[in-house]
Design a protein around this motif. Structure first.
Motif, mmCIF file in Angstrom:
data_model
loop_
_atom_site.group_PDB
_atom_site.id
_atom_site.type_symbol
_atom_site.label_atom_id
_atom_site.label_comp_id
_atom_site.label_asym_id
_atom_site.label_seq_id
_atom_site.Cartn_x
_atom_site.Cartn_y
_atom_site.Cartn_z
ATOM 1 N N LEU A 30 0.868 -1.182 0.000
ATOM 2 C CA LEU A 30 0.000 0.000 0.000
ATOM 3 C C LEU A 30 0.899 1.224 0.000
ATOM 4 O O LEU A 30 1.614 1.478 0.970
ATOM 5 C CB LEU A 30 -0.910 -0.006 1.230
ATOM 6 N N VAL A 31 0.886 1.962 -1.097
ATOM 7 C CA VAL A 31 1.703 3.172 -1.225
ATOM 8 C C VAL A 31 0.849 4.370 -0.847
ATOM 9 O O VAL A 31 -0.226 4.582 -1.419
ATOM 10 C CB VAL A 31 2.242 3.327 -2.665
ATOM 11 N N LEU A 32 1.312 5.163 0.128
ATOM 12 C CA LEU A 32 0.591 6.354 0.577
ATOM 13 C C LEU A 32 1.495 7.572 0.447
ATOM 14 O O LEU A 32 2.616 7.581 0.966
ATOM 15 C CB LEU A 32 0.145 6.192 2.029
ATOM 16 N N ILE A 33 0.994 8.607 -0.214
ATOM 17 C CA ILE A 33 1.792 9.794 -0.536
ATOM 18 C C ILE A 33 1.289 10.980 0.297
ATOM 19 O O ILE A 33 0.085 11.245 0.370
ATOM 20 C CB ILE A 33 1.701 10.114 -2.033
ATOM 21 N N LEU A 92 9.165 5.016 -8.355
ATOM 22 C CA LEU A 92 9.190 4.210 -7.141
ATOM 23 C C LEU A 92 8.459 2.884 -7.348
ATOM 24 O O LEU A 92 8.954 1.823 -6.934
ATOM 25 C CB LEU A 92 8.552 4.979 -5.977
ATOM 26 N N ILE A 93 7.296 2.927 -7.991
ATOM 27 C CA ILE A 93 6.548 1.694 -8.283
ATOM 28 C C ILE A 93 7.422 0.742 -9.100
ATOM 29 O O ILE A 93 7.490 -0.469 -8.823
ATOM 30 C CB ILE A 93 5.254 2.013 -9.051
ATOM 31 N N SER A 99 3.300 -4.742 -8.886
ATOM 32 C CA SER A 99 2.297 -4.959 -9.932
ATOM 33 C C SER A 99 0.895 -5.088 -9.337
ATOM 34 O O SER A 99 -0.082 -4.664 -9.943
ATOM 35 C CB SER A 99 2.630 -6.207 -10.750
ATOM 36 N N ASP A 100 0.796 -5.653 -8.130
ATOM 37 C CA ASP A 100 -0.490 -5.790 -7.443
ATOM 38 C C ASP A 100 -0.383 -5.021 -6.131
ATOM 39 O O ASP A 100 0.202 -5.508 -5.156
ATOM 40 C CB ASP A 100 -0.799 -7.267 -7.195
ATOM 41 N N TYR A 101 -0.925 -3.822 -6.107
ATOM 42 C CA TYR A 101 -0.744 -2.929 -4.971
ATOM 43 C C TYR A 101 -1.933 -1.977 -4.885
ATOM 44 O O TYR A 101 -2.749 -1.885 -5.807
ATOM 45 C CB TYR A 101 0.554 -2.126 -5.114
ATOM 46 N N ASP A 102 -2.038 -1.263 -3.771
ATOM 47 C CA ASP A 102 -3.018 -0.196 -3.600
ATOM 48 C C ASP A 102 -2.274 1.125 -3.469
ATOM 49 O O ASP A 102 -1.095 1.158 -3.089
ATOM 50 C CB ASP A 102 -3.890 -0.461 -2.374
#
Length: 253
Positions: A30-33, A92-93, A99-102
């Protein structure tokens, strides 16, 4: 709640600028910016959001935006082309091989998420927090406010909105010159582009947050959008436990 250690890492973005990201927990990525003037620590770690999500089984990935936090803060205008934050996010991704992330963000972080979606990012789900429709369609609106603050530091009446913004800048130890250059990177996202974003998306905003227009209008425009209201205004909603709870409820749904 379990105590989750924070790991800090660095990578080189698309143009050679070194950026930092932090990780809390293990599991589904889970990437949060974070938002403008802020940091990953202030937005996501300080108030316990990252720990709540990590405890629920997420690998919470928290980048520090260019010119913020522990990332590089170059003063060369050439390091701030249009959409640079989107390109950093995509870098970053790619660096992490996700490939499978939120994917989610608060304020400028939410706008960066929208720019990433508009340029091919494909998370399973997205969370847009603290961002209204006018802040996506016409980015210069809030940019003008921050430009005024950054070019007139020390001149604002105590207690005014500008004074409070400057006080927040001091708490995050922000670099005014680098942050001013970030303002030249903002790119508007046309209404039709937003309407073409098909990922299930939650739009979360404080009940008194209209700094960037209507968040409800963003949810209404998205093909699979839903709106969640939490207590607070733009500055206080990010500190509320309801923010992490709303993100988690959406990701678990």
């Amino acid at each position: 709640m379990a105590d989750f250690p924070t790991e800090t890492h660095r990578f080189t973005s698309f143009d050679g600028v070194e950026l930092a990201w932090h990780e809390v927990g293990k599991g589904r990525p889970l990437v949060l910016i974070h938002g403008y003037f802020s940091t990953a620590f202030v937005n996501w770690i300080k108030y316990g959001h990252a720990a709540v999500l990590a405890e629920a089984g997420f690998r919470v990935i928290l980048p520090d935006l260019r010119a913020h936090g522990e990332s590089a803060k170059p003063h060369d205008p050439a390091a701030y082309p249009p959409d640079v934050l989107m390109r950093d996010g995509m870098a970053l991704i790619e660096h992490l091989g996700l490939s499978d992330y939120d994917l989610g963000g608060y304020s400028l972080g939410a706008r960066t998420v929208v720019r990433m979606l508009a340029n091919g990012a494909a998370p399973r789900r997205a969370a847009l927090c603290g961002m209204g429709l006018s802040g996506l369609l016409a980015t210069e609106g809030r940019g003008g406010y921050f430009r005024r603050v950054l070019t007139n530091l020390g001149s604002f009446e105590r207690g005014s909105t500008e004074w409070m913004t400057e006080a927040f800048l001091k708490t995050t130890k922000g670099d005014p010159e680098a942050l001013l250059l970030i303002l030249q990177t903002f790119v508007d996202t046309p209404r039709e582009k937003i309407a073409a974003m098909t990922q299930p998306t939650v739009v979360i905003a404080g009940a008194e947050d209209f700094d960037n227009g209507s968040a409800q209008e963003v949810a209404d425009l998205l093909p699979d959008g839903r709106f969640v209201e939490i207590p607070g205004n733009h500055m206080s909603a990010v500190s509320r436990p309801e923010l992490a709870a709303a993100i988690l409820a959406f990701l678990r749904d």
